[in-house]
Design an enzyme around this catalytic site. Structure first.
Site, PDB file in Angstrom:
ATOM      1  NE  ARG A 196      59.620 -76.584  35.006  1.00 47.07           N
ATOM      2  CZ  ARG A 196      58.530 -76.117  35.361  1.00 47.07           C
ATOM      3  NH1 ARG A 196      57.605 -76.362  36.279  1.00 47.07           N
ATOM      4  NH2 ARG A 196      58.111 -75.358  34.054  1.00 47.07           N
ATOM      5  CB  SER A 244      65.241 -71.080  27.865  1.00 47.76           C
ATOM      6  OG  SER A 244      63.761 -71.660  28.096  1.00 47.76           O
ATOM      7  CG  ASP A 273      62.388 -69.108  28.629  1.00 47.78           C
ATOM      8  OD1 ASP A 273      62.773 -68.524  27.396  1.00 47.78           O
ATOM      9  OD2 ASP A 273      63.262 -69.090  29.519  1.00 47.78           O
TER      10      ASP A 273
HETATM   11  C1  GLC Z   1      68.713 -66.400  28.091  1.00 44.19           C
HETATM   12  C2  GLC Z   1      68.718 -67.099  26.612  1.00 44.19           C
HETATM   13  C3  GLC Z   1      67.125 -66.683  26.237  1.00 44.19           C
HETATM   14  C4  GLC Z   1      65.941 -67.040  27.413  1.00 44.19           C
HETATM   15  C5  GLC Z   1      66.371 -66.259  28.557  1.00 44.19           C
HETATM   16  C6  GLC Z   1      65.387 -66.698  29.613  1.00 44.19           C
HETATM   17  O1  GLC Z   1      68.414 -64.748  27.813  1.00 44.19           O
HETATM   18  O2  GLC Z   1      69.258 -66.778  25.695  1.00 44.19           O
HETATM   19  O3  GLC Z   1      66.658 -67.542  25.192  1.00 44.19           O
HETATM   20  O4  GLC Z   1      64.621 -66.856  26.977  1.00 44.19           O
HETATM   21  O5  GLC Z   1      67.650 -66.789  28.939  1.00 44.19           O
HETATM   22  O6  GLC Z   1      65.551 -67.862  30.312  1.00 44.19           O
END
Ligand code: GLC
Length: 405
Positions: free
Chosen positions: A53, A114, A167
């Site tokens: 996004r 993320s 995130d």
């Molecule tokens: C995975 C990633 C992490 C992220 C999570 C949620 O665990 O390693 O960094 O926060 O997914 O998206």
């Protein structure tokens, strides 16, 4: 709690290695929260597990509006055949869709990335490993902010990466922005992947990305957990994530259903032999008895008997996911709060499993009540758009936020 402490002490905030702790405990370099008074226009790039996004966010004193460009992330840029340039050019081109026509001068952009990366500053980091099925070459060991900046420059998109955040950190910031409360101390994502961040009162309220999906001290893993792990690109890693998050629940339910049908001596429909044929949305629709979804593949391809078995298994898989997430959250709340100081801990939560998983919030609350009967009250706040808005808020908070008390 022990694993969190070990992760922080051994990894020194850069991400503990597996022999030290299964929790990386990575510093975000942030110990300020938005005040709720921030104003201005910021861009945000949100690269999660399923969608990309690009957001143009206008902050206006605790409220916000966004213009959004969203695209599903194609396998072509996340598979092991893809290169870093292909992935980051895909992101840069999507950014161009939203901002080239609007602004000619370079604009700041916050990047919600993320995945597990250590951070050397608020705008630079180093990818430790991929999760959630990503395998793009040439990214591990590199700075995601630098890779994005190079792609933006290559594609002549007038954006400058000013902030990098996970995130979960973004979700914590978003909840603080909208609630204007100093009790917002935890951010959780329950989506394609799962993870949490919290502000640590013993570290001047530094916000730490736990990477709880990597937790491997789980007392019981079933043969189906082992099979899901064996079929994943990151074998031997992310055990908690593989029990809890949306990327894996449909597959867990499928494998357990096949086993049960074989035990009963019942025919296994061919759709149940296809790896990842059922995603978390499909098993939620089955649990909800969603008639439109039941009339379409993959659910319509089940026999009556296999559907009934899948329904029972899906209930167990969904409930176990919430129970494990509640156990992890309960420990994080204890770590984030000082008993003498707070009777309440507000947890910002976002993610497709939390919002669309069958009765997920109710399940989470049920298990939290059992696991955390005393101590502070845990409030679950849906932090809408937490991961996208979060990156813009990190940039804004760094520019003018208040230190956490
Ligand atoms: C995975 C990633 C992490 C992220 C999570 C949620 O665990 O390693 O960094 O926060 O997914 O998206």
């Amino acid at each position: 709690m022990d694993e969190m402490n070990k992760g922080w002490v051994c990894g020194k905030g850069k991400g503990a290695i597996p022999i030290e702790s299964s929790l990386k405990m990575i510093t975000s370099h942030i110990n300020i929260l938005p005040t709720g008074n921030e104003t201005g226009v910021y861009f945000a790039v949100d690269l999660g597990g399923t969608n990309l996004r690009i957001l143009r966010v206008t902050l206006n004193g605790g409220k916000w509006s966004t213009v959004e460009h969203r695209e599903a992330i194609p396998m072509g840029v996340s598979s092991k055949e893809a290169s870093a340039e292909e992935l980051f050019d895909f992101i840069a081109r999507a950014c161009g869709e939203l901002c080239r026509s609007v602004d000619a001068d370079p604009m700041p952009v916050g990047f919600t990335f993320s995945f597990p990366y250590s951070q050397t500053s608020i705008k630079a980091g180093c990818l430790i490993e991929w999760t959630k099925g990503f395998e793009t070459q040439g990214c591990v060991g590199k700075d995601p902010a630098a890779l994005l900046q190079a792609a933006l420059d290559r594609n002549e998109v007038p954006l400058v990466v000013e902030a990098l955040c996970n995130d979960t950190v973004g979700t914590l910031m978003t909840n603080a922005y909208t609630k204007r409360s100093k009790y917002c101390r935890v951010g959780v994502i329950l989506g394609t992947g799962t993870n949490a961040a919290y502000s640590d009162p013993s570290l001047d309220n530094l916000i730490i990305n736990i990477e709880w999906g990597g937790f491997n001290k789980l007392p019981r893993r079933s043969q189906f957990d082992e099979a899901v792990d064996a079929g994943s690109p990151n074998v031997g890693k992310q055990f908690l994530e593989k029990m809890v998050s949306g990327f894996y629940l449909g597959e867990l339910a499928r494998l357990a259903t096949v086993k049960q049908l074989e035990t009963l001596g019942t025919a296994v429909p061919s759709i149940l032999t296809e790896s990842h044929a059922f995603d978390t949305a499909a098993i939620s629709q089955l649990l909800e008895n969603d008639r439109a979804a039941l009339a379409q593949p993959p659910l319509s391809l089940l026999t009556e008997e296999s559907r009934s078995v899948l329904l029972q298994v899906a209930e167990l898989v969904m409930d176990r996911s919430a129970a494990v997430a509640a156990a992890a959250l309960s420990a994080v709340v204890d770590k984030a709060t000082i008993p003498s100081d707070s009777a309440i801990c507000e947890v910002g939560i976002d993610g497709s499993l939390y919002t669309k998983g069958h009765e997920y919030k109710a399940r989470l609350l049920k298990h939290l009540r059992l696991l955390h009967p005393a101590g502070c009250e845990i409030v679950l706040d849906f932090s809408e758009d937490g991961s996208g808005l979060g990156a813009a808020l990190v940039a804004a908070a760094v520019a003018g936020g208040e230190k956490l008390q």
